[in-house]
Each structure stands twice: as structure tokens, then as C-alpha cells.
Design a protein around this motif. Structure first.
Motif, PDB file in Angstrom:
ATOM      1  N   SER A 143      38.369  35.755  49.546  1.00 47.64           N
ATOM      2  CA  SER A 143      37.064  35.274  49.969  1.00 47.64           C
ATOM      3  C   SER A 143      37.155  34.756  51.394  1.00 47.64           C
ATOM      4  O   SER A 143      38.242  34.426  51.872  1.00 47.64           O
ATOM      5  CB  SER A 143      36.629  34.134  49.030  1.00 47.64           C
ATOM      6  N   LYS A 144      36.012  34.638  52.063  1.00 44.35           N
ATOM      7  CA  LYS A 144      35.974  33.983  53.374  1.00 44.35           C
ATOM      8  C   LYS A 144      36.354  32.510  53.235  1.00 44.35           C
ATOM      9  O   LYS A 144      36.917  31.918  54.141  1.00 44.35           O
ATOM     10  CB  LYS A 144      34.580  34.092  53.988  1.00 44.35           C
ATOM     11  N   ASP A 145      36.011  31.923  52.089  1.00 46.04           N
ATOM     12  CA  ASP A 145      36.394  30.544  51.787  1.00 46.04           C
ATOM     13  C   ASP A 145      37.866  30.570  51.366  1.00 46.04           C
ATOM     14  O   ASP A 145      38.216  31.227  50.379  1.00 46.04           O
ATOM     15  CB  ASP A 145      35.516  30.008  50.657  1.00 46.04           C
ATOM     16  N   PRO A 146      38.737  29.874  52.070  1.00 51.44           N
ATOM     17  CA  PRO A 146      40.168  29.957  51.742  1.00 51.44           C
ATOM     18  C   PRO A 146      40.527  29.450  50.348  1.00 51.44           C
ATOM     19  O   PRO A 146      41.561  29.847  49.803  1.00 51.44           O
ATOM     20  CB  PRO A 146      40.839  29.113  52.828  1.00 51.44           C
ATOM     21  N   ASP A 147      39.696  28.587  49.749  1.00 51.79           N
ATOM     22  CA  ASP A 147      39.975  28.073  48.405  1.00 51.79           C
ATOM     23  C   ASP A 147      39.493  29.013  47.301  1.00 51.79           C
ATOM     24  O   ASP A 147      40.049  29.035  46.209  1.00 51.79           O
ATOM     25  CB  ASP A 147      39.312  26.710  48.186  1.00 51.79           C
ATOM     26  N   ALA A 148      38.435  29.761  47.557  1.00 51.70           N
ATOM     27  CA  ALA A 148      37.803  30.588  46.523  1.00 51.70           C
ATOM     28  C   ALA A 148      38.525  31.919  46.340  1.00 51.70           C
ATOM     29  O   ALA A 148      39.094  32.475  47.278  1.00 51.70           O
ATOM     30  CB  ALA A 148      36.343  30.830  46.870  1.00 51.70           C
ATOM     31  N   ARG A 149      38.480  32.414  45.109  1.00 52.05           N
ATOM     32  CA  ARG A 149      38.983  33.744  44.773  1.00 52.05           C
ATOM     33  C   ARG A 149      38.000  34.357  43.796  1.00 52.05           C
ATOM     34  O   ARG A 149      37.265  33.650  43.100  1.00 52.05           O
ATOM     35  CB  ARG A 149      40.375  33.675  44.136  1.00 52.05           C
ATOM     36  N   TYR A 150      38.018  35.687  43.737  1.00 56.01           N
ATOM     37  CA  TYR A 150      37.101  36.413  42.867  1.00 56.01           C
ATOM     38  C   TYR A 150      37.859  37.274  41.861  1.00 56.01           C
ATOM     39  O   TYR A 150      38.981  37.702  42.105  1.00 56.01           O
ATOM     40  CB  TYR A 150      36.191  37.343  43.678  1.00 56.01           C
ATOM     41  N   PHE A 151      37.159  37.549  40.765  1.00 58.88           N
ATOM     42  CA  PHE A 151      37.629  38.511  39.778  1.00 58.88           C
ATOM     43  C   PHE A 151      36.421  39.351  39.390  1.00 58.88           C
ATOM     44  O   PHE A 151      35.357  38.804  39.112  1.00 58.88           O
ATOM     45  CB  PHE A 151      38.196  37.794  38.542  1.00 58.88           C
ATOM     46  N   HIS A 152      36.569  40.663  39.391  1.00 60.59           N
ATOM     47  CA  HIS A 152      35.457  41.559  39.080  1.00 60.59           C
ATOM     48  C   HIS A 152      35.611  42.147  37.681  1.00 60.59           C
ATOM     49  O   HIS A 152      36.705  42.562  37.298  1.00 60.59           O
ATOM     50  CB  HIS A 152      35.394  42.706  40.089  1.00 60.59           C
ATOM     51  N   ILE A 153      34.500  42.175  36.953  1.00 61.73           N
ATOM     52  CA  ILE A 153      34.448  42.818  35.635  1.00 61.73           C
ATOM     53  C   ILE A 153      33.634  44.095  35.807  1.00 61.73           C
ATOM     54  O   ILE A 153      32.488  44.048  36.265  1.00 61.73           O
ATOM     55  CB  ILE A 153      33.779  41.900  34.586  1.00 61.73           C
ATOM     56  N   HIS A 154      34.232  45.232  35.456  1.00 64.17           N
ATOM     57  CA  HIS A 154      33.567  46.533  35.547  1.00 64.17           C
ATOM     58  C   HIS A 154      33.278  47.069  34.143  1.00 64.17           C
ATOM     59  O   HIS A 154      33.993  46.748  33.186  1.00 64.17           O
ATOM     60  CB  HIS A 154      34.449  47.538  36.294  1.00 64.17           C
ATOM     61  N   GLU A 155      32.274  47.913  34.041  1.00 60.54           N
ATOM     62  CA  GLU A 155      31.929  48.544  32.769  1.00 60.54           C
ATOM     63  C   GLU A 155      33.109  49.376  32.270  1.00 60.54           C
ATOM     64  O   GLU A 155      33.808  50.016  33.054  1.00 60.54           O
ATOM     65  CB  GLU A 155      30.701  49.445  32.949  1.00 60.54           C
ATOM     66  N   ASP A 156      33.322  49.356  30.961  1.00 64.81           N
ATOM     67  CA  ASP A 156      34.361  50.149  30.299  1.00 64.81           C
ATOM     68  C   ASP A 156      35.775  49.854  30.810  1.00 64.81           C
ATOM     69  O   ASP A 156      36.665  50.692  30.709  1.00 64.81           O
ATOM     70  CB  ASP A 156      34.078  51.655  30.437  1.00 64.81           C
ATOM     71  N   GLU A 157      35.978  48.670  31.343  1.00 64.66           N
ATOM     72  CA  GLU A 157      37.311  48.277  31.794  1.00 64.66           C
ATOM     73  C   GLU A 157      37.808  47.169  30.870  1.00 64.66           C
ATOM     74  O   GLU A 157      37.110  46.180  30.668  1.00 64.66           O
ATOM     75  CB  GLU A 157      37.220  47.782  33.232  1.00 64.66           C
ATOM     76  N   ALA A 158      38.983  47.348  30.318  1.00 61.21           N
ATOM     77  CA  ALA A 158      39.544  46.335  29.419  1.00 61.21           C
ATOM     78  C   ALA A 158      39.789  45.040  30.197  1.00 61.21           C
ATOM     79  O   ALA A 158      40.296  45.064  31.314  1.00 61.21           O
ATOM     80  CB  ALA A 158      40.847  46.837  28.810  1.00 61.21           C
ATOM     81  N   ILE A 159      39.411  43.928  29.606  1.00 58.01           N
ATOM     82  CA  ILE A 159      39.593  42.618  30.216  1.00 58.01           C
ATOM     83  C   ILE A 159      40.778  41.937  29.538  1.00 58.01           C
ATOM     84  O   ILE A 159      40.868  41.920  28.314  1.00 58.01           O
ATOM     85  CB  ILE A 159      38.333  41.737  30.018  1.00 58.01           C
ATOM     86  N   ASP A 160      41.649  41.374  30.311  1.00 62.17           N
ATOM     87  CA  ASP A 160      42.762  40.597  29.787  1.00 62.17           C
ATOM     88  C   ASP A 160      42.212  39.207  29.448  1.00 62.17           C
ATOM     89  O   ASP A 160      42.162  38.327  30.307  1.00 62.17           O
ATOM     90  CB  ASP A 160      43.878  40.522  30.832  1.00 62.17           C
ATOM     91  N   GLU A 161      41.737  39.035  28.213  1.00 60.78           N
ATOM     92  CA  GLU A 161      41.104  37.773  27.809  1.00 60.78           C
ATOM     93  C   GLU A 161      42.072  36.600  27.878  1.00 60.78           C
ATOM     94  O   GLU A 161      41.679  35.486  28.212  1.00 60.78           O
ATOM     95  CB  GLU A 161      40.505  37.882  26.405  1.00 60.78           C
ATOM     96  N   GLU A 162      43.337  36.844  27.586  1.00 61.34           N
ATOM     97  CA  GLU A 162      44.324  35.771  27.653  1.00 61.34           C
ATOM     98  C   GLU A 162      44.433  35.241  29.088  1.00 61.34           C
ATOM     99  O   GLU A 162      44.466  34.030  29.315  1.00 61.34           O
ATOM    100  CB  GLU A 162      45.675  36.294  27.167  1.00 61.34           C
ATOM    101  N   LEU A 163      44.445  36.136  30.054  1.00 59.31           N
ATOM    102  CA  LEU A 163      44.496  35.736  31.462  1.00 59.31           C
ATOM    103  C   LEU A 163      43.208  35.015  31.860  1.00 59.31           C
ATOM    104  O   LEU A 163      43.244  33.966  32.512  1.00 59.31           O
ATOM    105  CB  LEU A 163      44.717  36.945  32.368  1.00 59.31           C
ATOM    106  N   LEU A 164      42.063  35.552  31.435  1.00 59.39           N
ATOM    107  CA  LEU A 164      40.776  34.927  31.757  1.00 59.39           C
ATOM    108  C   LEU A 164      40.697  33.509  31.190  1.00 59.39           C
ATOM    109  O   LEU A 164      40.304  32.569  31.886  1.00 59.39           O
ATOM    110  CB  LEU A 164      39.639  35.795  31.209  1.00 59.39           C
TER     111      LEU A 164
END
Length: 145
Positions: A102-123
């Protein structure tokens, strides 16, 4: 739909929901998320509530925000055409660090896409970690909470 009124979808299919505190506006936002994103939003909301039972919710800037009372916001999410973007306000402090910068040095992003398995344990790990760190305070009203 919010109060039997048609919800406007903004750029990228992001629902336009009035600013508000509590679960109601967040649920209105999630219900108005287009297509597959609504089910993903429900799942994300359920994971957050299960992981942080005392979570505070609000809609700000047409996005659901989640925080810990007295600590500020730890995440929000927003719809884009092809994905849902989760913003971790103090994401640089998470382990592992979420993948998108991110432009903000503290912030980070995670994207969820359709039909993509999500690692729920990590989330869930990220949710737990983020809720334990002092969060982002957006303005004087939030500081008073």
C-alpha cells in the motif's frame, strides 16, 4: 437491500451504503454485494465475529469496518470488479505480512477472487493478530469510542 430501497453500486460494483455504526449497515452492505461477493462477504464477516466476539462494526466510506472497542479499526473490505480487497490497517505487523503493498507503509492488502480457495487458517490468524494490535483511528468520534 437497505430499507426496501434499491442499493446503488458504485465503481467496481461496490455497494453505496450510508455511513452507520453497528451490525445493521454492515449486513446491508454484505447483502448488496454483487454476485459471488455477497457469499464471500458473509463468510468473512462470520470468521471475524467468531475470531473476535467483541468486534465493533461500522460502514465508513462505503466499506465495512471492524475494530476492537477502545483500540480502533483493524480491517475493512471493499468490492472491486474482480475481487474483494481486505485492508489490514496495521498489516505490516502481521506474520506473515499480507501479500499486497500500500502507499501507507503500515497497511497491507489481501485480495479474494471468485473460485479461488481461501486459506481460512491464515485469514483467522491475521484477524486474531490484527485485533490484538492498536488499530487505525479515523477521526475524533472514533477516538472517543
Amino acid at each position: 437491500m437497505a430499507g426496501n430501497k434499491e442499493v446503488v453500486l458504485l465503481s467496481g460494483g461496490n455497494p453505496q451504503i450510508a455511513k452507520g455504526d453497528g451490525d445493521r449497515p454492515v449486513q446491508e452492505y454484505i447483502a448488496a454485494m454483487p454476485g459471488w461477493k455477497s457469499a464471500a462477504g458473509k463468510k468473512l464477516d462470520a470468521l471475524i465475529v467468531a475470531t473476535v466476539p467483541e468486534v465493533e462494526k461500522a460502514v465508513r466510506w462505503n466499506s465495512p469496518f471492524y475494530g476492537v472497542p477502545g483500540q480502533g479499526w483493524f480491517l475493512c473490505f471493499h468490492c472491486f470488479n474482480k475481487y474483494i480487497k481486505i485492508t489490514w490497517f496495521r498489516g505490516r505487523q502481521l506474520d506473515p505480512v499480507p501479500p499486497v503493498g500500500s502507499k501507507d507503509p503500515d497497511a497491507r492488502y489481501f485480495h479474494i477472487h471468485e473460485d479461488e480457495a481461501i486459506d481460512e487458517e491464515l485469514l483467522v490468524s491475521w484477524i486474531r493478530q490484527a485485533a490484538a494490535i492498536p488499530g487505525w483511528i479515523s477521526h475524533a468520534k472514533d477516538k472517543a469510542k
